[in-house]
Design a protein around this motif. Structure first.
Motif, short mmCIF file in Angstrom:
data_model
loop_
_atom_site.label_atom_id
_atom_site.label_comp_id
_atom_site.label_asym_id
_atom_site.label_seq_id
_atom_site.Cartn_x
_atom_site.Cartn_y
_atom_site.Cartn_z
N CYS A 80 0.83 -1.22 0.00
CA CYS A 80 0.00 0.00 0.00
C CYS A 80 0.86 1.26 0.00
CB CYS A 80 -0.95 -0.01 1.19
SG CYS A 80 -0.19 0.36 2.78
N GLY A 81 2.08 1.16 0.51
CA GLY A 81 3.00 2.31 0.50
C GLY A 81 2.71 3.34 1.57
N GLN A 82 1.69 3.11 2.40
CA GLN A 82 1.28 4.15 3.35
C GLN A 82 1.22 3.68 4.80
OE1 GLN A 82 -2.39 5.33 1.52
NE2 GLN A 82 -1.26 6.06 -0.26
N CYS A 83 1.23 2.38 5.02
CA CYS A 83 1.09 1.88 6.39
C CYS A 83 2.44 1.95 7.12
CB CYS A 83 0.55 0.45 6.36
SG CYS A 83 1.76 -0.75 5.76
N CYS A 86 5.09 -0.40 5.55
CA CYS A 86 5.66 0.12 4.30
C CYS A 86 6.59 1.28 4.59
CB CYS A 86 4.54 0.58 3.35
SG CYS A 86 3.68 -0.77 2.53
N CYS A 94 3.86 -5.70 3.98
CA CYS A 94 2.69 -4.83 4.11
C CYS A 94 1.44 -5.65 4.43
CB CYS A 94 2.48 -4.05 2.81
SG CYS A 94 0.91 -3.15 2.78
N PRO A 95 0.73 -5.35 5.51
CA PRO A 95 -0.47 -6.13 5.84
C PRO A 95 -1.61 -5.91 4.85
CG PRO A 95 -0.24 -4.27 7.35
CD PRO A 95 1.01 -4.30 6.50
N ASN A 96 -1.52 -4.87 4.05
CA ASN A 96 -2.58 -4.59 3.07
C ASN A 96 -2.22 -5.09 1.67
OD1 ASN A 96 -3.82 -3.05 5.17
ND2 ASN A 96 -2.42 -1.37 4.69
ZN LIG Z 1 1.57 -1.03 3.47
#
Ligand SMILES: [Zn+2]
Ligand SMILES: [Zn+2]
Length: 316
Positions: A80-83, A86, A94-96
């Protein structure tokens, strides 16, 4: 487009699967070659509950956008690049995430796939498309060295000389350590001997002496076998995703203070560099090549015991 897809019950060749539409930030990649991995064989037995186009080992050419016309390999985790994970520099955790051809994102056994542009890695001319199919599993082999320090002084034993084991053995041998690979089959023994890597019969190595044991067996017995070989305070490095629960004497692991490491996806750039330098022999691992419309036959051959890599040829 043509695709090999899995509907939860059976694998089938579909000559008119819907073309993927790349969302913003994604590239459209025309697949040229793809490799069948053990994970694909597990997915068609129900692993991950996957539905859609299989395949995560590929080489291709980007169509459109800034990367138009470039030959690429591609990382398979869509993060996701945002959690926090990441942002902490661990996008493969990444868990998403979704995963190409493994988890909620259509894969490479089709004329086209889409991936985020940041997942792509350009291929040098010195790496052929069929060699580039090995970038993803070779990167996974390299992750062993990323997460376990192996010095030239170390006695290392690798269990399981299948596709991933043979790639990992070549990578670990580059560390200059005292490496022995436990092999059961003449074919694997001959390959390892060709590469100058020592081999050992099952049961022939002394117990509790290896500094590091790498388990690439993919079997529930692999962990117990590794525990029998590792020295006190040594490291067992797991590369297998196990069928069923491994049975092992975990008390011994505690008493001997054995460390357990594991690794999965690894560095693509390093894998491409090793292939470009000719340091890893992947050509010897290719056992068969099939056009995409004979994908079902390709899967049957890939599932036979002793088969190494089966490649699907999509376009020239
Ligand atoms: Zn992520
Ligand atoms: Zn794989």
């Amino acid at each position: 487009m043509r695709a090999l897809s899995f509907d939860g019950t059976r694998l089938r060749f579909d000559p008119a699967y819907p073309d993927p539409a790349p969302p913003p930030g994604h590239a459209l990649v025309r697949v040229t070659k793809a490799g069948i991995c053990n994970t694909d064989l597990e997915l068609v037995k129900g692993y991950m509950g996957f539905r859609g186009v299989l395949g995560h080992e590929f080489a291709g050419v980007v169509e459109g956008g800034d990367w138009d016309g470039r030959r690429v390999a591609g990382e398979i985790n869509l993060a996701c690049g945002q959690c926090p994970t990441c942002l902490g520099g661990m996008p493969t955790q990444c868990p998403n995430r979704t995963t190409l051809g493994i988890d909620r994102h259509d894969g490479a056994f089709a004329d086209y796939l889409t991936l985020p542009v940041e997942n792509l890695h350009p291929l040098p001319a010195s790496v052929s498309d069929k060699q580039a199919v090995f970038v993803e599993p070779l990167a996974a082999g390299l992750q062993t060295l990323h997460l376990t320090h192996i010095s030239p002084h170390d006695r290392v034993v690798l269990l399981g000389a299948g596709k991933l084991g043979l790639l990992t053995a070549q990578v670990v041998a580059l560390a200059g350590c005292d490496l022995a690979v436990v092999v059961r089959h003449a074919r694997q023994r001959a390959l390892l001997e060709k590469w100058g890597i020592a081999v050992a019969e099952p049961g022939s190595l002394p117990p509790h002496q290896a500094d590091v044991v790498i388990d690439c067996t993919g079997t529930a017995e692999g962990f117990a076998d590794a525990l029998a070989l590792v020295r006190p305070r040594g490291v067992i490095h797991l590369k297998s995703t196990y069928h069923g629960l491994p049975q092992a004497d975990l008390t011994r692991a505690v008493v001997d203070e054995v460390q357990v490491h594991s690794s999965r996806c690894g560095p693509f750039e390093a894998a491409i560099r090793l292939l470009a330098r000719g340091l890893i022999d992947v050509d010897s691992l290719i056992d068969a090549r099939y056009p995409l419309d004979e994908g079902l036959a390709a899967f049957e051959v890939a599932a036979q015991k002793g088969t190494l890599k089966v490649i699907l040829d999509l376009s020239p």
